[in-house]
Each structure stands twice: as structure tokens, then as C-alpha cells.
Design an enzyme around this catalytic site. Structure first.
Site, PDB file in Angstrom:
ATOM      1  N   HIS A  88      -9.509  -6.012   7.609  1.00  0.00           N
ATOM      2  CA  HIS A  88      -8.302  -5.423   8.161  1.00  0.00           C
ATOM      3  C   HIS A  88      -8.582  -5.076   9.627  1.00  0.00           C
ATOM      4  O   HIS A  88      -7.517  -5.068  10.457  1.00  0.00           O
ATOM      5  CB  HIS A  88      -7.326  -4.528   7.550  1.00  0.00           C
ATOM      6  N   GLU A  97      -7.571   3.218  -5.317  1.00  0.00           N
ATOM      7  CA  GLU A  97      -8.677   3.305  -4.456  1.00  0.00           C
ATOM      8  C   GLU A  97      -8.916   4.914  -4.554  1.00  0.00           C
ATOM      9  O   GLU A  97      -8.155   5.625  -4.188  1.00  0.00           O
ATOM     10  CB  GLU A  97      -8.670   2.805  -3.323  1.00  0.00           C
ATOM     11  N   CYS A 122     -14.553  14.189   4.111  1.00  0.00           N
ATOM     12  CA  CYS A 122     -15.621  13.299   4.430  1.00  0.00           C
ATOM     13  C   CYS A 122     -15.723  13.120   5.904  1.00  0.00           C
ATOM     14  O   CYS A 122     -14.565  12.995   6.448  1.00  0.00           O
ATOM     15  CB  CYS A 122     -15.479  11.909   3.775  1.00  0.00           C
ATOM     16  N   CYS A 167      -6.113  15.370  -0.113  1.00  0.00           N
ATOM     17  CA  CYS A 167      -7.444  14.754  -0.641  1.00  0.00           C
ATOM     18  C   CYS A 167      -8.334  16.179  -1.081  1.00  0.00           C
ATOM     19  O   CYS A 167      -8.117  17.001  -0.660  1.00  0.00           O
ATOM     20  CB  CYS A 167      -8.236  14.103   0.291  1.00  0.00           C
ATOM     21  N   PHE A 223       0.725  -1.215   0.079  1.00  0.00           N
ATOM     22  CA  PHE A 223      -0.099   0.013  -0.101  1.00  0.00           C
ATOM     23  C   PHE A 223       0.736   1.164  -0.194  1.00  0.00           C
ATOM     24  O   PHE A 223       1.912   1.343   0.788  1.00  0.00           O
ATOM     25  CB  PHE A 223      -0.868   0.186   1.249  1.00  0.00           C
ATOM     26  N   CYS A 281     -14.184   9.846   7.443  1.00  0.00           N
ATOM     27  CA  CYS A 281     -12.884   9.403   6.968  1.00  0.00           C
ATOM     28  C   CYS A 281     -12.161   8.871   8.030  1.00  0.00           C
ATOM     29  O   CYS A 281     -11.849   9.533   9.150  1.00  0.00           O
ATOM     30  CB  CYS A 281     -12.106  10.230   6.307  1.00  0.00           C
ATOM     31  N   ASP A 282     -11.383   7.609   7.958  1.00  0.00           N
ATOM     32  CA  ASP A 282     -10.617   7.157   8.840  1.00  0.00           C
ATOM     33  C   ASP A 282      -9.076   7.070   8.783  1.00  0.00           C
ATOM     34  O   ASP A 282      -8.492   6.413   9.434  1.00  0.00           O
ATOM     35  CB  ASP A 282     -11.209   5.445   9.339  1.00  0.00           C
ATOM     36  N   THR A 283      -8.891   7.937   7.829  1.00  0.00           N
ATOM     37  CA  THR A 283      -7.571   7.824   7.284  1.00  0.00           C
ATOM     38  C   THR A 283      -6.841   9.441   7.629  1.00  0.00           C
ATOM     39  O   THR A 283      -7.350  10.256   7.012  1.00  0.00           O
ATOM     40  CB  THR A 283      -7.247   7.321   5.906  1.00  0.00           C
TER      41      THR A 283
END
Length: 194
Positions: free
Chosen positions: A188, A94, A35, A31, A25, A38-40
Site C-alpha cells: 500500500h 491486527e 513504538c 494504544c 479498515f 509506528c507510522d500510524t
């Protein structure tokens, strides 16, 4: 040529049509959306040359790259993709679908947020549509989305277990009502890997 990279890690694809597949990855910074679910963390990052990235990812036994973010299309060019393709890598992305996806990609995932009509206009065909879903979210018709091999509803996982369970139950019911959709759980997170 440099890319602003938040992180590079080796793990298993946790969701969607390639679920369970070993992958490298490469999370790119930045971005174009904000959002609330968003968890990132895609802020910050470090400038790395393509050669530096290649040196690192060649240490892993896998030949699949997953470009993710943030939104990888804000940085990723055909020149970058060709460099890694010529180095023997298959490449997945993605994306939120707001930008055109390159034909050099081997597997494309569009995860539209909010309005979905833009995704079909920009990318009329992809491998996978993966919608993040909360309980009571509107589920668009398949006709409003790009043509895809797979259509996934992906319940949003939160810190609140009851809320996460409600999101899962909602997605299960929607898949049962419209079996063209499939359920994609983020394994995951369930098994505690990156």
C-alpha cells in the site's frame, strides 16, 4: 455501545497473508504501546455507535472488516464482533498480542513489539505473525511465538530510502536463512494507496 474511531476507509490489504484483498479498515483510537517506528496516528477519534459504523461500511461492496489501530483489543468486545458477524461481515484483526483475541474473529494477525514471549502465553495460536523489522533487529525463534499459519518479516519503511532498503535487505537475508519466515512488503505504501 460506542467505539472511539480514528478512521474508516475502504482499500486493499497491503501486507501479510491477506495481501491484495479488498477490505474495510476500521482504525480504533488508542494504544498500550509507544513504538518509536509506528507510522500510524491513532490519537483522537470520534465516538460512533455500532449502528453508525454499520451504516457507513454497508456502502462498500466488501464484506471483510480489518480492525486495526493503535490497538483494537483495548475497545473491541465480543459483543461488537458478534454485531458485525450477524450483519454478514467476516472480521480480521491486527493486534500487538498483549490482549486475548476473540474466537469470533475470522483472521488474526499478531504483530508483537519488543519482547515476544507474552504473545504466545496470551494467544497461543493465530493465523499470522507479522514482525516489523529494522536492520540488525533480533529475530526471535518461532518457538517463542504463537503457533501460526504464516510467519512474516515486515521491513520498516522510513522517510530515508537507504534505511528502508537496508531494512528490506536484512529481512530478505533472514528469510533466506530461516525459510519458515516469509517477506511481507507494505505494498500500500509502494503503490500510494491508504
Amino acid at each position: 455501545m460506542n467505539l472511539k474511531v480514528k478512521e474508516i476507509f475502504y482499500s486493499l490489504q497491503g501486507e501479510g497473508g491477506r495481501q491484495g484483498a479488498a477490505s474495510v479498515f476500521i482504525r480504533l483510537s488508542g494504544c498500550n504501546l509507544k513504538c518509536d517506528f509506528c507510522d500510524t496516528d491513532f490519537s483522537g477519534g470520534e465516538d460512533r455507535s455500532l449502528e453508525q459504523i454499520l451504516l457507513l461500511i454497508n456502502t462498500f461492496p466488501c464484506r471483510w472488516i480489518v480492525w486495526t489501530g493503535g490497538e483494537p483489543t483495548l475497545q473491541l468486545t465480543d459483543e461488537c464482533l458478534l454485531f458485525f458477524k450477524q450483519s454478514g461481515f467476516c472480521q480480521a484483526i491486527e493486534s500487538n498480542g498483549y490482549n486475548r483475541l476473540s474466537e469470533l474473529l475470522d483472521y488474526t494477525v499478531v504483530s508483537p513489539k519488543g519482547r515476544t514471549d507474552y504473545a504466545r502465553k496470551i494467544n497461543p495460536q493465530v493465523n499470522e505473525i507479522r514482525l516489523p523489522v529494522r536492520k540488525d533487529d533480533y529475530i526471535p525463534s518461532l518457538q517463542s511465538l504463537p503457533k501460526a499459519e504464516y510467519y512474516f518479516l515486515s521491513p520498516i519503511f522510513t522517510e530515508n530510502q537507504a534505511e528502508t532498503k537496508a531494512n528490506i535487505d536484512y529481512c530478505v537475508e533472514k528469510v533466506k536463512q530461516c525459510p519458515e519466515w516469509r517477506l511481507s512488503l507494505q505494498i500500500h505504501k509502494q503503490i500510494g494507496i491508504e
